[in-house]
Design an enzyme around this catalytic site. Structure first.
Site, PDB file in Angstrom:
ATOM      1  N   CYS A  77       0.851  -1.188   0.000  1.00  0.00           N
ATOM      2  CA  CYS A  77       0.000   0.000   0.000  1.00  0.00           C
ATOM      3  C   CYS A  77       0.891   1.244   0.000  1.00  0.00           C
ATOM      4  O   CYS A  77       1.911   1.296   0.662  1.00  0.00           O
ATOM      5  CB  CYS A  77      -0.838  -0.041   1.247  1.00  0.00           C
ATOM      6  SG  CYS A  77      -2.017   1.245   1.366  1.00  0.00           S
ATOM      7  N   CYS A 129      -2.653 -19.899 -13.021  1.00  0.00           N
ATOM      8  CA  CYS A 129      -3.492 -20.409 -14.116  1.00  0.00           C
ATOM      9  C   CYS A 129      -2.759 -21.393 -15.013  1.00  0.00           C
ATOM     10  O   CYS A 129      -3.390 -22.093 -15.805  1.00  0.00           O
ATOM     11  CB  CYS A 129      -4.089 -19.251 -14.923  1.00  0.00           C
ATOM     12  SG  CYS A 129      -2.954 -18.423 -16.043  1.00  0.00           S
TER      13      CYS A 129
HETATM   14 ZN   LIG Z   1      -1.809 -16.819 -14.858  1.00  0.00          ZN
END
Ligand SMILES: [Zn+2]
Length: 333
Positions: free
Chosen positions: A181, A239
């Site tokens: 942040c 992924c």
């Molecule tokens: Zn990915």
């Protein structure tokens, strides 16, 4: 279902009557309800998304109001949890939709349940650790989500459809070392612009148009808008390989320093006494203020905000260990 209030959507080629009906049957979770999340929630409520879940761990403060457009001074004076204040505003904006508030820290223990319960997730968080957590949960459960981040006058957003588009870790492959942040300020218009793009991306995905397929970087001060092509990475941990390391709760401690560098968040493992009982007890040793669903306790040096679920934000404790010790001493767990 009466489409009257959405007539300007129905007229739009991009949405039309069919698209509007899809939106009204859709659900979305907005994780983090600050500058980005508040604007996204307002836009999606007005757009008629059938169900909204607003999740936030914090409460409204006066210094939030310059950019968090869903809140007002009364919310700050009452220290209303942002999720509760947002829910109340959203119900007034559109009484025909369902709105749920979760005053909670999103972490490995609850993120999958949130993600599974809706059609799309919108990122209103302020740190990369939670974004990687959302990314892992969304890839695992095959749910689209829309990333968004702002700092100073700039912002970036990307819609992520698992196994179709690149994911956040294809884009930013390395796990963050800690919270990132920023303390360098933000222009509220950068946030509202990025939030608008995030809400638009969500609507594109919900009506079946699909994600834009690229990230967008913009600077509202200079007026530059730059699309960024992000390719899927076959080696991506999330992924590509299906390794969801952020869902591993051992990575998350129950006590950690938040992004301002001086606040420690404590999440207790067991329930705490009621805030009323705590207020009576703590009133004998320090200054106690009651807000709606929160209690603020001040000693000479430290300040502790305690929520009904026992979560506490402790400032100026000096270290995580001392914050834990203070929590044990005053809250008693
Ligand atoms: Zn990915």
């Amino acid at each position: 279902m009466d489409l009257g209030r959405y007539e300007k959507h129905v007229l739009l080629e991009e949405i039309g009557e069919e698209g509007q009906r899809k939106l009204m049957k859709s659900s979305a979770a907005i994780i983090g309800c600050g500058a980005l999340g508040g604007m996204i929630a307002s836009l999606l409520a007005r757009a008629g998304i059938g169900k909204l879940i607003v999740v936030d761990r914090d409460f409204v403060e006066m210094k939030n109001l310059h950019r968090q457009i869903l809140f007002d001074e009364e919310d700050a004076v009452n220290m209303t949890p942002k999720a509760v204040a947002a829910m109340e505003k959203l119900r007034k904006i559109n009484s025909s939709i369902e709105v749920e508030a979760m005053v909670a820290d999103v972490n490995p223990s609850n993120v999958e349940e949130i993600v599974e319960s809706v059609d799309i997730i919108l990122d209103g968080t302020d740190n990369l650790e939670t974004r990687f957590l959302i990314n892992d949960a969304c890839i695992k459960h095959n749910k689209p989500w829309v990333y968004g981040a702002v700092v100073e006058t700039e912002g970036i957003t990307m819609g992520i459809v698992p196994h179709e588009t690149a994911c956040l870790r294809c884009f930013l492959p390395f796990a963050p070392g800690g919270n990132t942040c920023d303390t360098s300020g933000v222009l509220s218009m950068a946030a509202t612009t990025i939030a608008s793009l995030q809400a638009t991306e969500a609507i594109r995905i919900l009506v079946g148009e699909g994600a834009r397929g690229e990230a967008i970087h913009l600077d509202v001060w200079s007026g530059s808008v730059v699309p960024i092509k992000v390719e899927r990475n076959p080696e991506c941990m999330a992924c590509g390989k299906g390794e969801y390391e952020f869902l591993d709760s051992s990575r998350y401690s129950s006590a950690r320093i938040l992004c301002d560098g001086k606040t420690v968040q404590i999440i207790p493992g067991s329930p705490i006494p009621s805030l009323q009982k705590l207020a009576e007890r703590l009133g004998r040793v320090g200054k106690v203020e009651r807000g709606r669903h929160v209690l603020k306790f001040r000693t000479e040096r430290e300040e502790m905000i305690i929520f009904e679920d026992g979560r506490a934000l402790i400032t100026n404790a000096g270290s995580v260990e001392r914050a834990k010790a203070l929590y044990a001493k005053y809250v008693g767990i």
